[in-house]
Design a protein around this motif. Structure first.
Motif, PDB file in Angstrom:
ATOM      1  N   PHE A  38      93.144  53.236  62.235  1.00  0.00           N
ATOM      2  CA  PHE A  38      92.831  52.092  63.103  1.00  0.00           C
ATOM      3  C   PHE A  38      93.656  50.870  62.726  1.00  0.00           C
ATOM      4  CE2 PHE A  38      88.663  54.229  64.035  1.00  0.00           C
ATOM      5  CZ  PHE A  38      88.881  54.361  65.394  1.00  0.00           C
ATOM      6  N   ALA A  39      93.834  50.644  61.440  1.00  0.00           N
ATOM      7  CA  ALA A  39      94.632  49.503  60.988  1.00  0.00           C
ATOM      8  C   ALA A  39      96.095  49.685  61.399  1.00  0.00           C
ATOM      9  CB  ALA A  39      94.517  49.347  59.471  1.00  0.00           C
ATOM     10  N   ALA A  40      96.610  50.920  61.270  1.00  0.00           N
ATOM     11  CA  ALA A  40      98.000  51.190  61.675  1.00  0.00           C
ATOM     12  C   ALA A  40      98.180  50.988  63.175  1.00  0.00           C
ATOM     13  CB  ALA A  40      98.386  52.608  61.267  1.00  0.00           C
ATOM     14  N   TYR A  41      97.182  51.415  63.946  1.00  0.00           N
ATOM     15  CA  TYR A  41      97.251  51.191  65.390  1.00  0.00           C
ATOM     16  C   TYR A  41      97.287  49.691  65.687  1.00  0.00           C
ATOM     17  CZ  TYR A  41      95.871  50.687  70.231  1.00  0.00           C
ATOM     18  OH  TYR A  41      95.826  50.310  71.546  1.00  0.00           O
ATOM     19  N   GLY A  42      96.492  48.908  64.990  1.00  0.00           N
ATOM     20  CA  GLY A  42      96.487  47.461  65.184  1.00  0.00           C
ATOM     21  C   GLY A  42      97.843  46.850  64.862  1.00  0.00           C
ATOM     22  N   LEU A  43      98.469  47.333  63.786  1.00  0.00           N
ATOM     23  CA  LEU A  43      99.801  46.823  63.437  1.00  0.00           C
ATOM     24  C   LEU A  43     100.843  47.256  64.464  1.00  0.00           C
ATOM     25  CD1 LEU A  43      99.775  47.396  59.571  1.00  0.00           C
ATOM     26  CD2 LEU A  43      99.508  45.236  60.814  1.00  0.00           C
ATOM     27  N   PHE A  44     100.756  48.510  64.901  1.00  0.00           N
ATOM     28  CA  PHE A  44     101.691  49.027  65.899  1.00  0.00           C
ATOM     29  C   PHE A  44     101.562  48.262  67.214  1.00  0.00           C
ATOM     30  CE2 PHE A  44     102.452  51.954  69.461  1.00  0.00           C
ATOM     31  CZ  PHE A  44     103.791  52.241  69.252  1.00  0.00           C
ATOM     32  N   ASP A  45     100.345  47.928  67.581  1.00  0.00           N
ATOM     33  CA  ASP A  45     100.069  47.218  68.827  1.00  0.00           C
ATOM     34  C   ASP A  45     100.251  45.707  68.672  1.00  0.00           C
ATOM     35  OD1 ASP A  45      99.272  47.298  71.547  1.00  0.00           O
ATOM     36  OD2 ASP A  45      97.220  46.749  70.990  1.00  0.00           O
ATOM     37  N   ARG A  46     100.633  45.283  67.477  1.00  0.00           N
ATOM     38  CA  ARG A  46     100.795  43.870  67.146  1.00  0.00           C
ATOM     39  C   ARG A  46      99.493  43.084  67.327  1.00  0.00           C
ATOM     40  NH1 ARG A  46     106.560  42.443  66.803  1.00  0.00           N
ATOM     41  NH2 ARG A  46     107.700  44.277  67.511  1.00  0.00           N
ATOM     42  N   SER A  47      98.407  43.782  67.083  1.00  0.00           N
ATOM     43  CA  SER A  47      97.093  43.156  67.132  1.00  0.00           C
ATOM     44  C   SER A  47      96.620  43.031  65.687  1.00  0.00           C
ATOM     45  CB  SER A  47      96.124  44.019  67.945  1.00  0.00           C
ATOM     46  OG  SER A  47      94.837  43.490  67.889  1.00  0.00           O
ATOM     47  N   TRP A  48      97.040  41.936  65.067  1.00  0.00           N
ATOM     48  CA  TRP A  48      96.764  41.737  63.644  1.00  0.00           C
ATOM     49  C   TRP A  48      95.262  41.665  63.372  1.00  0.00           C
ATOM     50  CZ3 TRP A  48     101.267  43.074  62.323  1.00  0.00           C
ATOM     51  CH2 TRP A  48     102.386  42.607  62.970  1.00  0.00           C
ATOM     52  N   SER A  49      94.551  41.114  64.339  1.00  0.00           N
ATOM     53  CA  SER A  49      93.097  40.999  64.152  1.00  0.00           C
ATOM     54  C   SER A  49      92.430  42.382  64.124  1.00  0.00           C
ATOM     55  CB  SER A  49      92.475  40.125  65.238  1.00  0.00           C
ATOM     56  OG  SER A  49      92.728  40.666  66.512  1.00  0.00           O
ATOM     57  N   THR A  50      92.926  43.326  64.923  1.00  0.00           N
ATOM     58  CA  THR A  50      92.372  44.688  64.906  1.00  0.00           C
ATOM     59  C   THR A  50      92.598  45.330  63.550  1.00  0.00           C
ATOM     60  OG1 THR A  50      92.741  44.937  67.279  1.00  0.00           O
ATOM     61  CG2 THR A  50      92.446  46.963  66.006  1.00  0.00           C
ATOM     62  N   ALA A  51      93.785  45.187  63.018  1.00  0.00           N
ATOM     63  CA  ALA A  51      94.100  45.760  61.704  1.00  0.00           C
ATOM     64  C   ALA A  51      93.230  45.122  60.623  1.00  0.00           C
ATOM     65  CB  ALA A  51      95.573  45.558  61.386  1.00  0.00           C
ATOM     66  N   LEU A  52      93.073  43.817  60.684  1.00  0.00           N
ATOM     67  CA  LEU A  52      92.261  43.107  59.695  1.00  0.00           C
ATOM     68  C   LEU A  52      90.787  43.509  59.792  1.00  0.00           C
ATOM     69  CD1 LEU A  52      92.264  40.998  57.456  1.00  0.00           C
ATOM     70  CD2 LEU A  52      91.841  39.266  59.208  1.00  0.00           C
ATOM     71  N   VAL A  53      90.275  43.617  61.011  1.00  0.00           N
ATOM     72  CA  VAL A  53      88.882  44.016  61.201  1.00  0.00           C
ATOM     73  C   VAL A  53      88.659  45.443  60.707  1.00  0.00           C
ATOM     74  CG1 VAL A  53      87.153  44.581  62.971  1.00  0.00           C
ATOM     75  CG2 VAL A  53      88.351  42.400  63.052  1.00  0.00           C
ATOM     76  N   ALA A  54      89.573  46.361  61.000  1.00  0.00           N
ATOM     77  CA  ALA A  54      89.435  47.754  60.548  1.00  0.00           C
ATOM     78  C   ALA A  54      89.384  47.818  59.027  1.00  0.00           C
ATOM     79  CB  ALA A  54      90.584  48.599  61.095  1.00  0.00           C
ATOM     80  N   LEU A  55      90.311  47.152  58.371  1.00  0.00           N
ATOM     81  CA  LEU A  55      90.321  47.163  56.903  1.00  0.00           C
ATOM     82  C   LEU A  55      89.085  46.482  56.319  1.00  0.00           C
ATOM     83  CD1 LEU A  55      94.109  46.413  56.280  1.00  0.00           C
ATOM     84  CD2 LEU A  55      92.913  48.599  55.988  1.00  0.00           C
ATOM     85  N   SER A  56      88.666  45.381  56.936  1.00  0.00           N
ATOM     86  CA  SER A  56      87.475  44.669  56.460  1.00  0.00           C
ATOM     87  C   SER A  56      86.219  45.524  56.614  1.00  0.00           C
ATOM     88  CB  SER A  56      87.283  43.359  57.221  1.00  0.00           C
ATOM     89  OG  SER A  56      88.387  42.512  56.994  1.00  0.00           O
ATOM     90  N   LEU A  57      86.074  46.183  57.762  1.00  0.00           N
ATOM     91  CA  LEU A  57      84.907  47.039  57.979  1.00  0.00           C
ATOM     92  C   LEU A  57      84.870  48.188  56.970  1.00  0.00           C
ATOM     93  CD1 LEU A  57      84.603  47.254  61.866  1.00  0.00           C
ATOM     94  CD2 LEU A  57      83.058  46.126  60.272  1.00  0.00           C
ATOM     95  N   GLY A  58      86.014  48.785  56.716  1.00  0.00           N
ATOM     96  CA  GLY A  58      86.070  49.863  55.728  1.00  0.00           C
ATOM     97  C   GLY A  58      85.680  49.382  54.340  1.00  0.00           C
ATOM     98  N   LEU A  59      86.164  48.230  53.949  1.00  0.00           N
ATOM     99  CA  LEU A  59      85.851  47.681  52.637  1.00  0.00           C
ATOM    100  C   LEU A  59      84.373  47.308  52.521  1.00  0.00           C
ATOM    101  CD1 LEU A  59      86.845  46.681  49.864  1.00  0.00           C
ATOM    102  CD2 LEU A  59      87.231  44.457  50.946  1.00  0.00           C
ATOM    103  N   VAL A  60      83.844  46.643  53.539  1.00  0.00           N
ATOM    104  CA  VAL A  60      82.437  46.239  53.520  1.00  0.00           C
ATOM    105  C   VAL A  60      81.526  47.468  53.493  1.00  0.00           C
ATOM    106  CG1 VAL A  60      80.609  45.161  54.907  1.00  0.00           C
ATOM    107  CG2 VAL A  60      82.773  43.976  54.552  1.00  0.00           C
TER     108      VAL A  60
END
Length: 168
Positions: A38-60
């Motif tokens: 999901f984070a890679a998709y966010g980076l690929f789509d240039r949606s930095w917030s999607t990548a950040l949210v995916a990584l944050s959700l996984g960590l939390v």
């Protein structure tokens, strides 16, 4: 009812606050790959917030769910139910039901307030955890029927089944 009858403890047992899932290294690997995907998709789509949210959700999720379940003391008396010192009077509970699952038995309490979450208490704890004393579900049912109506025909919710199967 005299004060001694209402404050006298009718039932008492210990329960876990959540189901203790045994997660393998494979489970963590697949979960990590999904989060990184999901984070890679966010980076690929240039949606930095999607990548950040995916990584944050996984960590939390990892930080919150990677702790062993806490043991709770449950006490029932004529006034209500106390769960680890937090008291809930019978008047605040709409009804109850008991679910028998293959590896545990759960008591469910539905609060009267609509925005309060349902309360789930293990009667028969999951295997290899707190086994010395499980509560007798027939005795719990009999006691609760004195104070609350029982909701019959209840089954495990689809979302709960999904979470249990995926060990979430």
């Amino acid at each position: 009812m005299p004060e001694t009858e209402t404050s006298q403890i009718l039932l008492e047992w210990q329960s876990l606050d959540s189901y203790p899932h045994a997660r393998s290294a494979r489970w963590y690997s697949v979960g990590s790959l999904l989060i990184l995907g999901f984070a890679a998709y966010g980076l690929f789509d240039r949606s930095w917030s999607t990548a950040l949210v995916a990584l944050s959700l996984g960590l939390v999720y990892f930080l919150l769910r990677n702790t062993p379940p806490r043991v709770m003391n449950v006490k029932v008396n004529g006034l209500g139910i106390a769960i680890d010192g937090s008291f809930i009077p019978w008047s605040n509970i709409r009804h109850f039901w008991i679910l028998q699952k293959p590896d545990c038995t759960e008591l469910h309490l539905l609060p009267r307030r609509y925005l309060q979450p349902m309360i789930t208490i293990f009667l028969k704890n999951p295997p290899s955890v707190l086994s010395p004393e499980d509560s007798d579900s027939a005795k719990v049912r009999e006691t609760f029927l004195r104070f609350l109506p029982e909701r019959t025909g209840m089954e495990e919710r689809m979302l709960d089944t999904f979470a249990r199967l995926l060990k979430l």
